[in-house]
Design an enzyme around this catalytic site. Structure first.
Site: not given
Ligand SMILES: C[S@@+](CC[C@H](N)C(=O)[O-])C[C@H]1O[C@@H](n2cnc3c(N)ncnc32)[C@H](O)[C@@H]1O
Length: 375
Positions: A99
């Site tokens: 992000s």
């Molecule tokens: C915007 S990224 C997160 C950024 C992260 N916090 C960082 O510091 O890099 C969103 C993440 O959420 C994950 N995601 C999507 N659906 C999810 C779920 N139901 N449970 C857990 N993770 C999920 C995606 O695979 C992705 O890696």
């Protein structure tokens, strides 16, 4: 290769000056430098490229550019097509990202965890946010949940390398939280949800804080900041704007509007420039609460002119507003729903309500669901 330290310092100093981030978050960003968490291949949009418009940038091909992007105040796309890019390495959908640092900082400030508190993060991604949390509360107090096993594994390796090996990285569907570690003092989602899952509330201790970006097809309302109530449930408000990828089960695939746009069934015109109901955040948030499953797409013709589309792929309804140099702007609509009429009525409602600000919305989440209502 460029030295990462000055780049990291200049990103952190800019956040301190512009966003007034407290010293402990600035220190965390220095101690857990972002480039340690970004994969060697990242993806950039190449606009105008049909189909797969996410093009890989490999660290080995251009190490300086890669490093610059690590410390630009921008989100970085770190996975496409759930880890299965096309044969030429390009992708169509971003499925994991790091992000934007400003948004990361704003969410951490809202979450405000104290040393020693237990924190649950949903959406591990690169692991950078988990590392920042670990720096603040102690790595052993951080649990982070990621649905994609390859992404989770990469984050775990990055956390280990950066010295935060005590962070618990779980591969699971974070929509259910992570009950074995509950109750938590703080829960943060770095992935969008249409409604905050009640499991996240249940797993937060009374008085604890939940920070979660909300999604909506018309306009993401922003970051929900909720307090867990002693009797159950949570209530709170919307903080700054943020557009996050949705929880995997709530994804809407990128659709091709052209596939169902045909002859107009109704033509009219409007004197209201779409800017007022598209770009004005408070208006758009209100409209998003009143019209369901409408997507807006801007198709530019020149700097100021173009077509504002409203689309509902489910009912195959569409509307277009042609933005010319001056009003009236021609409107065309077709399909079972009259999308422009719906949006215009919602915009009128917002004006009649006295143009409420985003901060005027109150959010409550209980076992029976989520409610956004005006004060
Ligand atoms: C915007 S990224 C997160 C950024 C992260 N916090 C960082 O510091 O890099 C969103 C993440 O959420 C994950 N995601 C999507 N659906 C999810 C779920 N139901 N449970 C857990 N993770 C999920 C995606 O695979 C992705 O890696």
């Amino acid at each position: 290769m460029t030295d990462p330290e000055p780049l990291c310092e200049s990103m952190v100093s800019a956040l301190v000056v512009k966003k007034k981030i407290p010293g402990h978050w600035a220190d965390a960003m220095r101690m857990a430098p972002r480039h340690l968490f970004l994969p060697d291949t990242i993806y950039l949009y190449e606009y105008g490229r049909p189909g797969n418009d996410l093009v890989p940038l490999r660290r080995s091909d251009d190490p300086d550019r890669w490093l610059e992007l690590c410390y630009a105040d921008e989100a970085v796309n770190t996975q496409v097509n759930d880890g299965r890019p096309a044969l030429d390495g390009t992708g169509r959908e971003v499925t994991s990202s790091a992000s934007q640092p400003t948004v990361v900082a704003e969410m951490l400030i809202e979450l405000d965890p104290r040393p020693g508190e237990r924190v649950l993060e949903i959406g591990t991604g690169t692991g950078w946010n988990a590392a920042l949390l670990a720096h603040r509360v102690g790595a052993e107090n951080v649990t982070t949940v990621e649905i994609d096993p390859a992404v989770a594994l990469r984050a775990r390796m990055a956390l280990n390398r950066a010295g935060y090996d005590a962070v618990r990285t779980v591969t699971a569907d974070g929509a259910h939280g992570w009950p074995p570690g509950a109750p938590y003092h703080r829960v943060i989602a770095t992935v969008g949800s249409r409604r905050v899952p009640y499991s996240w509330i249940e797993q937060t201790m009374p008085g604890g804080i939940i920070v979660a970006p909300l999604s909506n097809s018309y306009q993401p309302p922003g970051i929900a900041v909720l307090t867990r109530l002693p009797g159950g449930g949570a209530s709170g408000r919307l903080a700054g704007p943020a557009a996050f990828m949705a929880l995997r089960a709530q994804r809407t695939p990128r659709f091709n509007g052209g596939a169902f746009i045909g002859e107009a069934e109704r033509r009219s015109s409007t004197d209201v420039h779409p800017y007022r109901w598209v770009s004005h955040r408070a208006a758009a948030v209100a409209i998003g609460q009143r019209v369901k499953d409408v997507h807006k797409v801007w198709q530019p013709a020149s700097g100021r002119t173009g077509v504002q589309w409203l689309l509902d792929p489910e009912s195959r309804s569409w509307a277009s507003v042609e933005v010319t140099e001056r009003p009236p702007y021609p409107v065309a609509q077709a399909g079972p729903r009259r999308l422009f009429d719906e949006v215009e009525a919602a915009y009128r409602w917002w004006r009649l309500r006295g143009r409420p600000e985003v901060a005027d919305w109150r959010i409550t989440v209980g076992p029976d669901g989520q409610r956004l209502a005006l004060d």
